[in-house]
Design an enzyme around this catalytic site. Structure first.
Site, PDB file in Angstrom:
ATOM      1  N   HIS A 124     114.645 -46.306  50.831  1.00 52.11           N
ATOM      2  CA  HIS A 124     114.278 -44.790  50.447  1.00 52.11           C
ATOM      3  C   HIS A 124     113.508 -45.144  48.946  1.00 52.11           C
ATOM      4  CE1 HIS A 124     115.407 -41.382  47.797  1.00 52.11           C
ATOM      5  NE2 HIS A 124     115.786 -40.724  48.690  1.00 52.11           N
ATOM      6  N   ASP A 207     122.417 -50.462  48.957  1.00 49.04           N
ATOM      7  CA  ASP A 207     122.259 -48.752  48.739  1.00 49.04           C
ATOM      8  C   ASP A 207     123.393 -48.165  49.797  1.00 49.04           C
ATOM      9  OD1 ASP A 207     121.573 -46.161  48.821  1.00 49.04           O
ATOM     10  OD2 ASP A 207     119.345 -46.297  48.764  1.00 49.04           O
ATOM     11  N   GLN A 210     124.042 -43.508  52.137  1.00 46.85           N
ATOM     12  CA  GLN A 210     124.162 -42.810  53.569  1.00 46.85           C
ATOM     13  C   GLN A 210     125.403 -43.603  54.042  1.00 46.85           C
ATOM     14  OE1 GLN A 210     122.485 -40.258  54.460  1.00 46.85           O
ATOM     15  NE2 GLN A 210     121.058 -40.214  52.831  1.00 46.85           N
ATOM     16  N   LYS A 233     126.859 -36.944  48.936  1.00 48.16           N
ATOM     17  CA  LYS A 233     126.464 -37.175  50.508  1.00 48.16           C
ATOM     18  C   LYS A 233     127.923 -37.513  51.184  1.00 48.16           C
ATOM     19  CE  LYS A 233     121.919 -38.897  49.455  1.00 48.16           C
ATOM     20  NZ  LYS A 233     121.035 -38.046  50.015  1.00 48.16           N
ATOM     21  N   CYS A 371     111.784 -38.858  51.385  1.00 46.57           N
ATOM     22  CA  CYS A 371     111.557 -39.957  50.532  1.00 46.57           C
ATOM     23  C   CYS A 371     111.599 -41.467  51.092  1.00 46.57           C
ATOM     24  CB  CYS A 371     112.814 -39.898  49.597  1.00 46.57           C
ATOM     25  SG  CYS A 371     112.942 -38.348  48.467  1.00 46.57           S
TER      26      CYS A 371
END
Length: 414
Positions: A124, A207, A210, A233, A371
């Site tokens: 991202h 990261d 998600q 999220k 993104c």
């Protein structure tokens, strides 16, 4: 909750009973943001109605209650990811803010000219641009690991890029545009065991934006140095997220911002800083949002992740099978290990047009580059239509989407 009853789950989310363009809402944009259960809405409402006050700064009852609830949320999150101490969880504005904090502070203690930062091609923008800025500040060099045609990380290329100059490795647990599930623990082990890597001078960041709502995360088992994630999220509010860090790293890093709350003492000639996590939490925090984040994690803990994974995999398989039956449909990202994300293009219709047409059918999808512009460039497409699944989606919604997609495409084929 013992049985995974999707209809019962849907009743927890008020917005799922709404209508869009006179049609029942089919919400398939969960990678952008998830919907919020009543438990989260009520927790934030209760704070504003009964406990509204600033935290850590007052001896009166409201302040003490607000502080207790916010710190309880921190403990809830820390337990959820198996951090050793709640102080290892820093509240941020979200994943983007967490990664900017990390890139800014790490660059001051770890990076010099010609040092190298390794990321991947599937990242991202939030896990690209902050590192580019760090390179501009320090003279470090950004290295990018390739992905194959299926959207999987080229682990051999990662080995080639790792070197004695590698100082930071930062990568996503799950790709937001491809759905690829990266083997996080294996990658971290690969980095740490590389013969050229100086394990005393490298930081590994994940990261997990998600991943938080879709797989169990154990930061100690993963052995990551840092983990960034967002509340919104994972059924929580927007404007709040967190950065987990190993305590020795957090104590070593300088603050990202200055001001109230993050100080111990302030004098005109010098200031000293608070202990972690407050060293990184300048100013009045997003108190209601932090409380909502804690409530979202408490809600998510009702479920076994194996049930969530199995349910979302059934939805993914149904959607994949039906979409591949539609002529002129191309799926972007077909990794062997994949989360509930499908990016697609249709030969005869631009993704933005498809997104608009589906909206008039009551179906919320995402159309664009998500993104991840380098991913779009890698596959030679300007954009995709993305559906992204969550625990409250149903097989019936998948069928409604696939039928609607076929219907809105029909005029373009004639």
């Amino acid at each position: 909750m013992n049985a995974f009853d999707v209809n019962r789950i849907r009743a927890d989310f008020p917005i799922l009973s709404t209508h869009v363009h006179q049609r029942p809402l089919v919400y398939l944009d969960n990678a952008a943001t998830t919907q919020k259960p009543t438990a989260v809405i009520d927790a934030m409402d209760h704070y504003y109605r009964h406990d509204n006050a600033n935290v850590h700064r007052g001896l009166h009852a409201l302040s003490e209650r607000a502080t207790q609830k916010m710190e309880s949320a921190r403990r809830e999150i820390a337990t959820f990811i198996n951090a050793r101490r709640p102080e290892q969880v820093i509240f941020t504005k979200g994943t983007t803010d967490a990664l900017n904090l990390l890139a800014h502070s790490l660059s001051q203690v770890l990076l010099q000219a010609d040092d190298e930062i390794v990321i991947t091609h599937m990242e991202h923008h939030s896990n690209i641009v902050p590192w580019q800025m760090a390179c501009e500040r320090t003279g470090a060099i950004l290295r990018v690991v390739r992905i194959n045609d299926q959207g999987e990380l080229d682990r051999d290329h990662l080995n080639e890029l790792l070197s004695a100059k590698t100082r930071i490795v930062s990568f996503t647990a799950i790709s937001n545009s491809l759905g690829t599930i990266n083997p996080v623990a294996e990658i971290i082990q690969q980095v740490r065991q590389h013969p050229d890597v100086d394990v005393e001078r490298i930081a590994i960041s994940v990261d997990a934006a998600q991943a938080l709502a879709h797989q169990a995360i154990d930061v100690r088992a993963l052995d990551c140095d840092f983990l960034a994630f967002s509340a919104h999220k994972a059924f929580g509010p927007t404007g709040i997220g967190a950065l987990y860090g190993k305590a020795d790293w957090l104590e070593r890093l300088p603050p990202y911002q200055g001001g109230g709350e993050m100080i111990r003492t302030v004098h005109f000639d010098k200031s000293t800083y608070a202990d972690i996590p407050h060293k990184f939490e300048a100013g009045t925090p997003a108190i209601a949002e932090a409380i909502g984040f804690g409530a979202a994690i408490a809600y998510l803990k009702r479920f076994a992740f194996r049930d969530i994974i199995e349910h979302e995999h059934r939805l993914l398989q149904r959607a994949t099978d039906r979409l591949l039956d539609q002529p002129g449909t191309r799926l972007i990202g077909e990794a062997a290990q994949k989360a509930g994300v499908i990016s697609l293009i249709c030969d005869e219709v631009h993704p933005h047009d498809l997104g608009t047409l589906l909206d008039f059918e009551g179906i919320a999808v995402r159309a664009g580059h998500h993104c991840t512009m380098p991913v779009m460039e890698r596959y030679g497409v300007p954009a995709t239509v993305r559906i992204s699944l969550s625990l409250y989606n149903t097989i019936e919604e998948i069928d409604i989407f696939c039928d609607a997609l076929s219907r809105v495409r029909k005029p373009f084929r004639e």
